[in-house]
Design an enzyme around this catalytic site. Structure first.
Site, short mmCIF file in Angstrom:
data_model
loop_
_atom_site.label_atom_id
_atom_site.label_comp_id
_atom_site.label_asym_id
_atom_site.label_seq_id
_atom_site.Cartn_x
_atom_site.Cartn_y
_atom_site.Cartn_z
N LYS A 134 121.17 98.94 27.73
CA LYS A 134 120.94 99.30 29.13
C LYS A 134 121.04 100.83 29.25
CE LYS A 134 123.30 100.43 32.57
NZ LYS A 134 122.38 101.33 33.27
N GLU A 185 120.11 104.14 34.69
CA GLU A 185 119.00 103.71 35.57
C GLU A 185 118.10 104.88 35.94
OE1 GLU A 185 120.80 102.13 39.15
OE2 GLU A 185 122.29 103.73 39.13
N GLY A 229 129.59 107.25 28.45
CA GLY A 229 129.45 107.63 29.85
C GLY A 229 130.76 108.19 30.36
N GLY A 230 130.94 108.13 31.66
CA GLY A 230 132.14 108.70 32.28
C GLY A 230 133.36 107.80 32.09
N GLY A 271 133.85 103.73 31.99
CA GLY A 271 134.36 103.22 30.71
C GLY A 271 135.54 102.29 30.91
N GLU A 321 132.74 106.03 24.30
CA GLU A 321 132.54 107.48 24.13
C GLU A 321 132.52 108.07 25.53
OE1 GLU A 321 132.35 109.42 21.52
OE2 GLU A 321 132.61 107.75 20.14
N CYS A 339 128.69 116.36 27.07
CA CYS A 339 130.08 115.89 27.02
C CYS A 339 130.97 116.87 26.29
CB CYS A 339 130.14 114.51 26.40
SG CYS A 339 129.28 114.42 24.82
N GLU A 380 136.29 116.94 34.60
CA GLU A 380 134.99 117.22 34.01
C GLU A 380 133.97 117.50 35.12
OE1 GLU A 380 132.91 113.90 32.21
OE2 GLU A 380 132.42 115.14 30.48
#
Ligand code: NDP
Length: 506
Positions: free
Chosen positions: A183, A186, A236-237, A241, A258, A297, A400
């Protein structure tokens, strides 16, 4: 947002070897972040589509040939995919640039790295011993440890490096003999759709590679919780996560995360002692912070610099930051593209505003640029921003930002530099600049981050593991550990001379 043009909706869900539209019929416009205009329309899948794709992947794993295909054939297929990526480099590089707001050159580099990942994992599995024979202490026992594919892999990827992040999952998963459902984000699904087409062209059996385009809260959540998925690998964030890990927990599937980073770039005065050293350290600090508008990242978003060189260094950094040419990534001469979305730009603006309220001093940027022919008014552009006089209590230093913002903190001693660089809940990557080889090794040894660059920033190698300490994640991608994520370990113990054990008398 600008008015929609007439675009043909594509069928972008691939399950069991067939392309299809979403079961609900829903679609989504994909916007070019340089002008906010739609350039593609894709299927907007949901839980039902995800279930269909998982069922196809499950069947292909349980009944299909792929998990049992000889490793040399699997490696050959991965190499064919790498060749197809090279063939389509220009097309895919441009598509990535348009989708994620990069320059075309960044897009091309991404595609090269993607092809490298496929080749690396092909070579790694092709060169492996089939198992590790264990000395069981008797010639009557044959004991061997083997590695097998884990099963159906769910993969969830972000928008900043859409295809690169996907390839770090797809290549090892296929090399190990798994099937998968991916996935993509989007808002940036285009090159992941394209790579599924290449996998089909390369001859991957039906049902091995499946994709569901759609939102995280439905497609991503379903992949995480589904009992027929054996592993979920997420990039992702941290907030998403944690949701993935929570959704996965009841089915006790393997979870690889990650996540984000807040990465220090530590510059000692001795690195700037010569003109060449100074120029290199400034140039690399610029690159560390602003490549892909800081939406990286591992961005060097915290410049931690020895106090004695701070003024000169920050003045030069700000001067060069102001000269970065912002614009649509597909235009010649552009060095930095827009942010990926209005939402992302609003987040960056919020952080800069909060930093200034907390006492940071603006040395460059801090605003949207003036529109120009290369920078349409509706694009999500933001100027490279240098914030001086920052400290670790500020939100902009702790959290971040994921945008073109670098904060400056200072130190006087090596211990202070290390303490500052480790003072983060993340731990993805960090850089250290010094001409003192002993100090370089000492500091690198004390930094609690998954990758340390000495006198460099950003390079990674497919043969070296990538991942984070602390809240930057769990597990590793790339390298042998990146392949191990996609495997189960099995011990096969064979008694060559079986006899009764007579533990029980009766
Ligand atoms: P998000 O966490 O918002 O999204 C990442 C992916 O997770 C998207 O596909 C998203 O879907 C999906 N998702 C969102 N919510 C859920 C959920 N509840 N369950 C399952 N999936 C969900 O991150 P971004 O896309 O904003 O990416 C930026 C982040 O990624 C940054 O924090 C960055 O540091 C990190 N990152 C880390 C890397 C690393 O190597 N450590 C590399 C690259 C990025 P959708 O967008 O479709 O809603």
């Amino acid at each position: 947002m600008a008015e929609s043009t007439e675009l043909q909706a594509r069928e972008t869900i691939h399950a069991g070897g067939k392309w299809r539209a979403a079961t609900s019929g829903a679609t989504r416009e994909i916007l070019d972040p340089a002008d906010a205009l739609p350039f593609a329309v894709v299927s907007e899948g949901d839980e039902k589509d995800t279930d269909l794709a998982i069922a196809a992947a499950r069947r292909a794993f349980d009944e299909g040939p792929w998990p049992h295909t000889p490793v040399t054939e699997r490696a050959a297929l991965l190499r064919r995919v790498a060749d197809l990526l090279v063939r389509d480099r220009e097309k895919l590089g441009r598509l990535e640039a348009q989708d994620a707001g990069k320059t075309v050159e960044e897009g091309r580099v991404d595609i090269d790295c993607v092809a490298d990942a496929f080749r690396y994992f092909a070579d790694l599995v092709a060169g492996e011993a089939p198992g590790r024979v264990v000395d069981a202490g008797s010639t009557d026992i044959h004991s061997v440890v083997v590695h097998e594919p884990i099963g159906v892999c769910g993969m969830i990827t972000p928008w900043n490096y859409p295809l690169l992040q996907a390839s770090w999952k797809i290549a090892p998963a296929l090399a190990a003999g798994n099937t998968f459902v991916i996935k993509p984000s989007e808002i940036t699904p285009m090159t992941t759709i394209a790579v599924i087409e290449l996998l089909v062209e390369a001859g991957l059996p039906d049902g091995v590679a499946n994709i569901v385009t759609g939102p995280g809260h439905s497609v991503g959540a379903r992949l995480s919780e589904h009992p027929d998925v054996d592993l979920v690998s997420f990039t992702g964030g941290t907030v998403s996560g944690i949701k993935v890990a929570e959704a996965a927990a009841p089915t006790v599937k393997k979870v690889a995360l990650e996540l984000g980073g807040k990465n220090p770039n530590v510059v000692f005065a001795d690195a700037c002692a010569t003109e060449e050293g100074f120029d290199t350290a400034v140039d690399q600090a610029l690159n560390a912070a602003f490549i892909h508008s800081g939406q990286v990242c591992s961005a060097g978003a915290r410049l931690i610099i020895e106090e004695s060189v701070r003024d000169r260094f920050v003045t030069e950094l700000a001067r060069r930051a102001e000269k970065i040419r912002l614009g649509r990534g597909t235009e010649d001469g552009v060095e930095c593209g827009p942010l990926v979305s209005e939402q992302q730009r609003a987040k960056v603006e919020m952080y800069v505003e909060s930093a200034l309220k907390e006492g940071a001093v603006l040395r460059s940027g801090g605003k949207r640029p003036e529109p120009s022919p290369q920078r349409p008014e509706d694009g999500y552009f933001y100027e490279p921003t240098v914030l001086d006089h920052c400290h670790r209590e500020m939100r902009v230093v702790r959290e971040e930002v994921f945008g073109p913002v670098v904060t400056v903190e200072t130190f006087r001693t090596e211990d202070e530099a290390v303490a500052l660089a480790n003072d983060t809940e993340y731990g993805l990557a960090g850089g250290v600049w010094t001409s003192d080889a002993g100090r370089a090794r000492r500091v690198a040894g004390r930094l609690r981050h998954g990758t340390i660059w000495i006198n460099d920033f950003h390079p990674y190698l497919p043969q070296a593991e990538w991942g984070g300490f602390g809240k930057s994640g769990v597990g590793r991608e790339l390298g042998p550990a990146g392949l191990a994520e996609y495997r189960e370990t099995k011990h096969v113990y064979q008694n060559l001379a079986p006899k009764p054990v007579r533990w029980f008398a009766g």
